[in-house]
Each structure stands twice: as C-alpha cells, then as structure tokens.
Design an enzyme around this catalytic site. Structure first.
Site, mmCIF file in Angstrom:
data_model
loop_
_atom_site.group_PDB
_atom_site.id
_atom_site.type_symbol
_atom_site.label_atom_id
_atom_site.label_comp_id
_atom_site.label_asym_id
_atom_site.label_seq_id
_atom_site.Cartn_x
_atom_site.Cartn_y
_atom_site.Cartn_z
ATOM 1 N N SER A 1 84.738 46.060 28.705
ATOM 2 C CA SER A 1 83.991 47.217 29.220
ATOM 3 C C SER A 1 82.856 47.573 28.248
ATOM 4 O O SER A 1 81.801 48.040 28.665
ATOM 5 C CB SER A 1 84.927 48.408 29.447
ATOM 6 O OG SER A 1 85.848 48.568 28.392
ATOM 7 N N GLU A 2 83.066 47.321 26.952
ATOM 8 C CA GLU A 2 82.037 47.626 25.952
ATOM 9 C C GLU A 2 80.913 46.589 25.952
ATOM 10 O O GLU A 2 79.791 46.873 25.519
ATOM 11 C CB GLU A 2 82.666 47.692 24.557
ATOM 12 C CG GLU A 2 83.540 48.910 24.318
ATOM 13 C CD GLU A 2 84.885 48.868 25.042
ATOM 14 O OE1 GLU A 2 85.381 47.752 25.329
ATOM 15 O OE2 GLU A 2 85.423 49.943 25.354
ATOM 16 N N GLY B 1 78.558 33.663 20.082
ATOM 17 C CA GLY B 1 77.247 33.979 19.521
ATOM 18 C C GLY B 1 77.065 33.324 18.163
ATOM 19 O O GLY B 1 76.011 32.734 17.876
ATOM 20 N N LEU C 1 99.661 27.442 37.551
ATOM 21 C CA LEU C 1 99.149 28.342 36.516
ATOM 22 C C LEU C 1 98.517 29.568 37.175
ATOM 23 O O LEU C 1 97.739 29.437 38.119
ATOM 24 C CB LEU C 1 98.093 27.596 35.670
ATOM 25 C CG LEU C 1 97.332 28.422 34.624
ATOM 26 C CD1 LEU C 1 98.265 28.918 33.524
ATOM 27 C CD2 LEU C 1 96.193 27.599 34.008
ATOM 28 N N HIS D 1 77.514 30.909 24.872
ATOM 29 C CA HIS D 1 78.336 31.305 26.017
ATOM 30 C C HIS D 1 78.566 30.119 26.952
ATOM 31 O O HIS D 1 79.651 29.956 27.507
ATOM 32 C CB HIS D 1 77.689 32.473 26.769
ATOM 33 C CG HIS D 1 77.624 33.737 25.956
ATOM 34 N ND1 HIS D 1 78.712 34.211 25.240
ATOM 35 C CD2 HIS D 1 76.620 34.627 25.724
ATOM 36 C CE1 HIS D 1 78.365 35.333 24.621
ATOM 37 N NE2 HIS D 1 77.100 35.601 24.881
ATOM 38 N N ASP E 1 86.480 34.651 21.296
ATOM 39 C CA ASP E 1 85.391 35.257 20.517
ATOM 40 C C ASP E 1 84.721 34.215 19.621
ATOM 41 O O ASP E 1 85.369 33.286 19.143
ATOM 42 C CB ASP E 1 85.952 36.413 19.669
ATOM 43 C CG ASP E 1 84.848 37.310 19.127
ATOM 44 O OD1 ASP E 1 83.746 37.338 19.720
ATOM 45 O OD2 ASP E 1 85.084 37.985 18.113
#
Ligand code: IPE
Ligand code: IPE
Ligand code: MG
Length: 248
Positions: free
Chosen positions: A62-63, A19, A127, A33, A16
């Site tokens: 999903s949001e 932005g 991995l 991004h 996160d």
C-alpha cells in the site's frame, strides 16, 4: 529427494532488492523489476517441484503507491504484461492465482485480468499462488474489524463472539494455514507492513541476496534452515510431539 515433514506448507515472501539490483548494473530501476518478474517464475517452479502447496508473494505494498509516478507507472505496465503472458501457463501447471490487497487503485485493465485469473477453477490445484498487490497488513486488520462491525450492526454477531477465530476468519488468507516460513530477500530485516496477523508464529528467514538473483540453491538453503528449527509455539521442548522417524 525425501519428502520431509519439515517442508513448509505455506511460504510467504517479500521480494525485495529489484532497484538495487538494477543500480549495481547502472540500469534503471524498471529493469530490476523486469528481472524480478523472472524470479517469480523461479520460485513458482520451485514450489511445484518440491510440492509446497501455498506461496504468497508481496508484489506491491500500500505504501509503494507513494513511489515516483514513473516507477509506479512502469510497475503497472509490468503487472499488466505479466498477467497477459503468464496466466495461461500457470493454469496449465495447475497453479491457482489470486490476489489480496486493495485493488481499487489499480487500472481497470489490471483489475479485470486479476478477476478473470481468480475465476479460473482448477479441480485440484498443485499450488495456490497469492499475489499481495496494494496490500498492507494494517489495512487488512482494519477491513477485518470493519467486516465484523458490520455483522454486529446487522445483528448476526454479538460483540462477545469477536475473538481470535472470528477476527482470523475475516483476514486475508483465512482459507490457508498461516505461513510456516517467511523469506525476505534484499537485506532488510523488517516486515514492511506485510502479513501482520498471519505471521504471528511464522519462522523468519532473511538474506542479503537481491530478489532478481534468486535461485533454487538459495531456496534450498532457506528450506534446510527451516527444517532444522524447533517450533515451540510457546511450549517447552519436552511438550512437543516426538518427530516421526525420518524416511530413509
Ligand atoms: C521490491 O524491490 C519490489 C517492489 C517494492 C515493487 P524494490 O523496488 O523495493 O528494490 P530496492 O529495495 O529499492 O532495491
Ligand atoms: C516491501 O518492500 C514491499 C514489497 C516487496 C512489495 P519495500 O522496498 O517497499 O520496503 P521498505 O520500504 O524497504 O520497507
Ligand atoms: Mg525495497
């Protein structure tokens, strides 16, 4: 580098702050991004170097579908580009790439590349890299419940056989040990509908550092913090196995 027993076997990360990273530079969120995609490379290389065998990254929730259309569009183009440019190198590095989440809303070109990447068989991957895309922890629980209900209806499962083991087997990541360590960058102290079931006993670690600014030193700090924790799983210290003598 001593190979400590306290190294996580499975690392789960909420990436996160893309932005805000861009905003700090007065640049469009999309640029954040793109920088975030480079940080994925950093953490993959880190896991390979340190011998961490499983990494699960929250790439798109999903949001996140509800973000402005142009941002969602830019993210889709970025996913496609990353899939086109990275899968070959990941395969060469013995990284098995796979995806969790509802991919039905992703454009066909992306879905095809997800399927193709997952189908690559590696005899002994170094991995297992799982990208959570279109993923929601609640939806994961709901699909697991649905799957068990279908088995009951088909007569292959009795309701009294529904327990933590059968439900757990129907959840995403059932083939991996649950995450030992969870990292969230970007300063927010929340789970944001990431792995709800799987994080039950995961150690949580938060940092204000924004995802594109991730580096090895930050990951070292998180791992060192993890190594110093006592995981009691509901027991008391005296009940825990005596830690093996540190390799010198
Ligand atoms: C995380 O960064 C990436 C995705 C959710 C796709 P954000 O885009 O949430 O960045 P911030 O939180 O707005 O800074
Ligand atoms: C969580 O970040 C999802 C991903 C990193 C993919 P968000 O930025 O969407 O989470 P909230 O909205 O701050 O809870
Ligand atoms: Mg965010």
């Amino acid at each position: 580098m001593s190979h400590s027993a306290a190294l996580p076997n499975h690392l789960a990360v909420i990436m996160d702050g893309n932005g805000r990273w861009a905003k700090q530079r007065q640049r469009p969120r999309t640029l954040g991004h793109r920088a975030g995609a480079r940080a994925v490379r950093t953490i993959v290389e880190y896991c390979l170097k340190r011998g961490i065998p499983a990494l699960t990254l929250f790439a798109f929730s999903s949001e996140n579908w509800n973000r402005p259309e142009d941002e969602v569009g830019a993210l889709m183009r970025l996913f496609l580009r990353v899939l086109e440019s990275e899968v070959e190198e990941l395969t060469r590095q013995q990284v098995h790439l796979r995806f969790i989440g509802d991919r039905s809303r992703f454009p066909e070109g992306i879905r095809a590349r997800m399927g193709a990447a997952e189908a690559i068989r590696l005899p002994s991957p170094k991995l297992t890299l799982t990208l959570a895309a279109g993923y929601g922890g609640r939806a994961d629980l709901a699909q697991a419940a649905r799957r068990l209900a279908e088995r009951v209806q088909a007569g292959t499962l009795r309701p009294d056989q529904i327990d933590e083991a059968t439900l757990g087997e129907a959840m995403s990541l059932a083939d991996l040990p649950p995450p030992d360590l969870f990292i969230r960058t970007g300063g927010e102290h929340r789970i944001s509908n990431f792995l709800l079931w799987q994080l039950a006993y995961t150690e949580l670690w938060f940092t204000d550092v924004l995802w594109p600014d991730l580096d090895d030193a930050l990951l070292d700090t998180a791992i060192a913090d993890f190594a110093g924790r006592e995981r009691r799983f509901g027991l008391i210290s005296e009940q825990l196995p005596t830690p093996a003598l540190e390799a010198r």
